[in-house]
Design a protein around this motif. Structure first.
Motif, PDB file in Angstrom:
ATOM      1  N   ASN A 146       0.324  -1.227  -0.259  1.00  0.00           N
ATOM      2  CA  ASN A 146      -0.235   0.117  -0.162  1.00  0.00           C
ATOM      3  C   ASN A 146       1.088   1.467   0.082  1.00  0.00           C
TER       4      ASN A 146
ATOM      5  N   LEU B 244       3.043   4.818  -1.607  1.00  0.00           N
ATOM      6  CA  LEU B 244       2.933   5.857  -2.649  1.00  0.00           C
ATOM      7  C   LEU B 244       3.270   5.686  -3.927  1.00  0.00           C
ATOM      8  N   SER B 245       4.356   4.926  -3.736  1.00  0.00           N
ATOM      9  CA  SER B 245       4.860   4.651  -5.112  1.00  0.00           C
ATOM     10  C   SER B 245       6.454   3.502  -4.862  1.00  0.00           C
TER      11      SER B 245
ATOM     12  N   ASP C 227       1.588  11.260 -13.372  1.00  0.00           N
ATOM     13  CA  ASP C 227       2.018  10.874 -12.478  1.00  0.00           C
ATOM     14  C   ASP C 227       3.138   8.956 -13.499  1.00  0.00           C
TER      15      ASP C 227
ATOM     16  N   ARG D  43       7.516   7.745   8.089  1.00  0.00           N
ATOM     17  CA  ARG D  43       7.688   7.669   6.334  1.00  0.00           C
ATOM     18  C   ARG D  43       8.806   7.254   5.850  1.00  0.00           C
TER      19      ARG D  43
ATOM     20  N   ASP E 289       7.896   3.645  -2.589  1.00  0.00           N
ATOM     21  CA  ASP E 289       7.920   4.676  -1.266  1.00  0.00           C
ATOM     22  C   ASP E 289       7.215   4.452   0.327  1.00  0.00           C
ATOM     23  N   GLU E 290       7.144   5.017   0.891  1.00  0.00           N
ATOM     24  CA  GLU E 290       6.629   4.704   1.706  1.00  0.00           C
ATOM     25  C   GLU E 290       5.259   3.430   2.160  1.00  0.00           C
TER      26      GLU E 290
ATOM     27  N   SER F 289       3.411   0.808   3.882  1.00  0.00           N
ATOM     28  CA  SER F 289       2.268   1.131   5.596  1.00  0.00           C
ATOM     29  C   SER F 289       1.572  -0.005   5.742  1.00  0.00           C
TER      30      SER F 289
END
Length: 632
Positions: free
Chosen positions: A240, A242-243, A280, A508, A532-533, A535
């Motif tokens: 899950n 960010l990228s 994006d 983060r 990236d990030e 979760s």
């Protein structure tokens, strides 16, 4: 007044001279108009008597290294209407609005308008629809050949290819960087017309053919690109995040074999109606993005110390969990410390304190000299617009504590393409090469790929030593999830905190893993993978990034048909074991139990009591697999 013969003759001579000068001037002017300005005036005259339509040039194909077409152009048509030549505007509006699925009112208004000599109604009309229009033989309606960009491999390599505008001008990626090579030159069809623009039946059409663009062959391998993108898509969903992004790199040539960041989209179904989603999904973030590399950067500090002879044979390091530098306490990621360890153990354990020692031995001036030599803080020169140079603290402001943090990958930011090119030099033969997407332009017989040799930044002996240390990270350390039985694979995990507005963003992280494969005694490929990030399921690079790199290596091995080295295959593979429950135990007890069961243990948090593990208790894993103990 009396005129004498002398006066008359004098005036006659003056008249003749003046007349001659006027004749010469007129002749010169006539010659200038006929010879010097003749072509221009003919062109201006032709504009009065001809109406022309553009004849689009076919844009060159983009192919992968194996000849698979990744981007191509198919013929389409633009539909124009010239109001002065339309004899039945109602019929024109009926036919075109029905076939092109556009407004009847708009077509009729343009077919009867006198505000322009011609109107463009629609671009990139498929051939079948264009032929239906031709069959109606409509006066005042004209067709001009254009081309539409299509992508036979769909989503594969889209962020490398980039995109073109509706009029086939490169906007992003390879399409933009090599636009002049790919674009070609448009032609034209000129039709004789009267001053009102109505075609003349007695004239002759003029045809100037278009010149097609040239094809470009990339270093990219479409299969490896698909392997990378599949891993990125799973990482994005499963964590899950960010990228997620990554690069597959050829160590020996500097060729970029794959590059992408998730999310991405099917290139044949681009979200042109949503600018944010379009940008994006089309930006190649491993080229454009920068972030703190974290522990992966320790490889560079390690290589410098070895190259400069700052590590003694058999030397050990002591890690109490921190170092006091310039009056500041800088923690190791394991706050309780690693104790006494060899250099090999330092690398396997990713010990911050030991790496800080090496950075202090190197010193600011010498460290920065190597940063410049490695190209850190400058652009690599990759053939792609928008590359970042990274962020490096100016040398004059660097304190000892800053150098310590830089040594283990904080207080410095690099782009993935910059870092993987440096890493490939460190584990290859010590040669830093310019990364390249493009390989050749066959029509020109031009090779645009990076030269085989580059700048020697460290010795081959240092490079070989770094490789040996990094093999241990994969065989017995935090990178074990990327191991492939029978293959020489090394790497380094990284977990970096993120900054927002100059302040550490709690919770983060960017989790990463950089890895390489040696085959046949030669370092072949490097992979850099980051999330990236994340979760879910922790944030350590060993857990979040390394398993996906293992999948990438497995995919490459199967695709290339590589055979394992029998000497590297385990002779007696230990049985897998379930992760025991350690919830409620003292942290040191939990660590001891997990190590006793054969796991590589990492601790999350500074608490004295274990609240559980990741993967959770009961999960069956191979011995040596990383397990994170959560504490409070």
């Amino acid at each position: 007044m009396r005129y004498t013969t002398t006066t008359i003759m004098k005036r006659t001579r003056i008249f003749i001279v003046c007349a001659f000068c006027i004749l010469v001037a007129l002749s010169g002017r006539l010659l200038y108009i006929q010879v010097v300005q003749g072509s221009r005036l003919q062109f201006l005259a032709a504009e009065q008597w001809y109406r022309d339509l553009p004849l689009g040039a076919r844009r060159g194909n983009i192919l992968d290294r194996n000849g698979n077409i990744m981007a191509q152009s198919i013929p389409t048509y633009s539909i124009y209407v010239r109001p002065v030549a339309v004899t039945n505007p109602e019929r024109v509006a009926d036919v075109l609005s029905n076939i092109l699925n556009i407004s009847h009112e708009m077509v009729y208004r343009r077919a009867t308008s006198k505000g322009a000599s011609e109107w463009l109604l629609k671009m990139q009309v498929e051939k079948e629809l264009a032929m239906r229009i031709v069959s109606h033989n409509l006066d005042g309606v004209f067709l001009s050949q254009t081309f539409k960009r299509t992508y036979p491999l769909g989503h594969v390599g889209g962020q490398v290819l980039g995109m073109v505008s509706i009029d086939n001008i490169g906007q992003e990626g390879i399409e933009s960087f090599y636009n002049r090579t790919l674009a070609g030159r448009d032609g034209r069809i000129a039709t004789p017309s009267d001053l009102r623009g109505i075609p003349r039946r007695d004239g002759v059409d003029f045809f100037t053919p278009s010149i097609p663009g040239m094809d470009i062959v990339l270093n990219v391998d479409a299969t490896k690109q698909n392997i990378l993108q599949s891993a990125l898509a799973r990482a994005l969903y499963e964590h899950n995040a960010l990228s997620a992004g990554g690069i597959i790199y050829c160590i020996q040539t500097g060729g970029i074999l794959a590059s992408a960041s998730a999310p991405f989209f099917d290139m044949n179904n681009q979200p042109r109606d949503n600018v944010l989603e379009l940008l994006d999904g089309i930006r190649n973030m491993p080229i454009l993005n920068v972030f703190e590399p974290g522990s992966t950067f320790k490889v560079l500090t390690l290589a410098i110390a070895i190259e400069e002879g700052l590590i003694e044979d058999g030397e050990t390091f002591n890690c109490p969990g921190f170092r006091m530098i310039g009056g500041e306490r800088v923690r190791c990621w394991r706050t309780k410390g690693h104790g006494t360890q060899t250099l090999e153990e330092t690398v396997k354990n990713s010990c911050n304190a030991s790496i800080m020692d090496l950075a202090q031995r190197i010193g600011v001036e010498r460290y920065y000299e190597y940063l410049r030599r490695f190209g850190i803080g400058t652009k690599t020169g990759v053939d792609f617009y928008g590359e970042s140079a990274g962020l490096v603290l100016p040398q004059r402001y660097v304190r000892p504590v800053d150098l310590a943090r830089i040594g283990f990958g904080q207080a410095i930011a690099v782009s993935p393409i910059q870092f993987i090119s440096t890493f490939s030099a460190l584990v290859g033969d010590g040669v830093l090469r310019t990364p390249r997407f493009a390989n050749s332009i066959p029509t020109m017989g031009t090779n645009v790929s990076s030269p085989i040799r580059g700048q020697q930044v460290i010795s081959p002996q240092t490079s070989a030593r770094v490789r040996e240390l990094l093999y241990g990270v994969v065989s017995a350390g935090s990178g074990k999830h990327s191991a492939q039985p029978g293959f020489h694979i090394g790497g380094k995990t990284g977990t970096a905190q993120k900054y927002i507005d100059g302040v550490i963003a709690q919770g983060r992280y960017v989790s990463s893993f950089v890895s390489f494969m040696t085959y046949g005694g030669i370092p072949r490929y490097a992979v850099f993978f980051y999330v990236d990030e994340p979760s879910r399921m922790g944030y350590y690079g060993s857990i979040v990034a390394a398993p996906y790199v293992g999948e990438i290596w497995q995919g490459i091995i199967e695709y290339l048909g590589l055979q394992p080295d029998s000497s590297l295959l385990p002779t007696n593979t230990p049985a897998p074991v379930a992760v025991p429950s350690v919830s409620g135990m003292q942290t040191f007890e939990a660590v001891a139990l997990l190590r006793k069961n054969g796991f590589f243990v990492q601790v999350s948090g500074d608490g004295f009591t274990s609240t559980g593990t990741f993967p959770e208790a009961g999960t069956v894993l191979k011995r040596g697999a990383p397990v994170v103990v959560r504490t409070q």
